[in-house]
Design a protein around this motif. Structure first.
Motif, short mmCIF file in Angstrom:
data_model
loop_
_atom_site.label_atom_id
_atom_site.label_comp_id
_atom_site.label_asym_id
_atom_site.label_seq_id
_atom_site.Cartn_x
_atom_site.Cartn_y
_atom_site.Cartn_z
N ALA A 24 0.84 -1.21 0.00
CA ALA A 24 0.00 0.00 0.00
C ALA A 24 0.87 1.26 0.00
O ALA A 24 0.45 2.30 -0.50
N LYS A 25 2.05 1.14 0.57
CA LYS A 25 2.95 2.29 0.67
C LYS A 25 4.13 2.20 -0.29
O LYS A 25 4.99 3.09 -0.31
N ASN A 26 4.21 1.12 -1.08
CA ASN A 26 5.31 0.93 -2.03
C ASN A 26 6.67 0.99 -1.35
O ASN A 26 7.60 1.66 -1.83
N THR A 27 6.78 0.28 -0.24
CA THR A 27 8.04 0.26 0.48
C THR A 27 8.46 -1.18 0.80
O THR A 27 7.61 -2.06 1.01
N VAL A 28 9.76 -1.38 0.84
CA VAL A 28 10.34 -2.64 1.29
C VAL A 28 11.36 -2.31 2.37
O VAL A 28 12.10 -1.32 2.25
N THR A 29 11.37 -3.10 3.41
CA THR A 29 12.16 -2.82 4.59
C THR A 29 13.08 -4.00 4.92
O THR A 29 12.72 -5.15 4.68
#
Length: 116
Positions: A74-79
């Motif tokens: 949903a936020k287009n992030t990878v951590t």
């Protein structure tokens, strides 16, 4: 396509860091995402990857049990959560998106230094 890493820095052995990669310019939820690292004088190596929906992950043997990859479509992030850091984890960490025929993309990298 744009990949922007953040969260690197200097940490003592045994400490933790959390790297983030903000992605844009493509349909993020359709692709596997990867973290690589490159230490001075060494080849770039795959650290971890995560499937498009986030249900499957894989890790290099050297980081298993210490690092955790996750994503928020949903936020287009990878951590990349990195715990129990060791001196040998010192490297520039890169976010990667392999869009197959649409190209293979890299972020600018973020430096992680583990030192006392």
């Amino acid at each position: 396509v744009r990949l922007v890493e953040s969260g690197g820095g200097l940490v003592q052995p045994g400490g933790s860091l959390r790297l983030s990669c903000a992605a844009s310019g493509f349909t993020f939820g359709n692709y596997v995402m990867r973290w690589y690292r490159q230490a001075p004088g060494k080849a770039r190596e795959l650290v971890a990857d995560i499937s498009s929906a986030g249900g499957m992950t894989a890790y290099a043997d050297s980081v298993k049990g210490r690092f955790t990859i996750s994503r928020d479509n949903a936020k287009n992030t990878v951590t990349l959560q990195m715990n129990s850091l060791k001196a040998e984890d010192t490297a520039v960490y890169y976010c990667n998106a392999d869009l197959r025929r649409a190209g293979n993309y890299w972020g600018q990298g973020t430096q992680v230094t583990v030192s006392s």
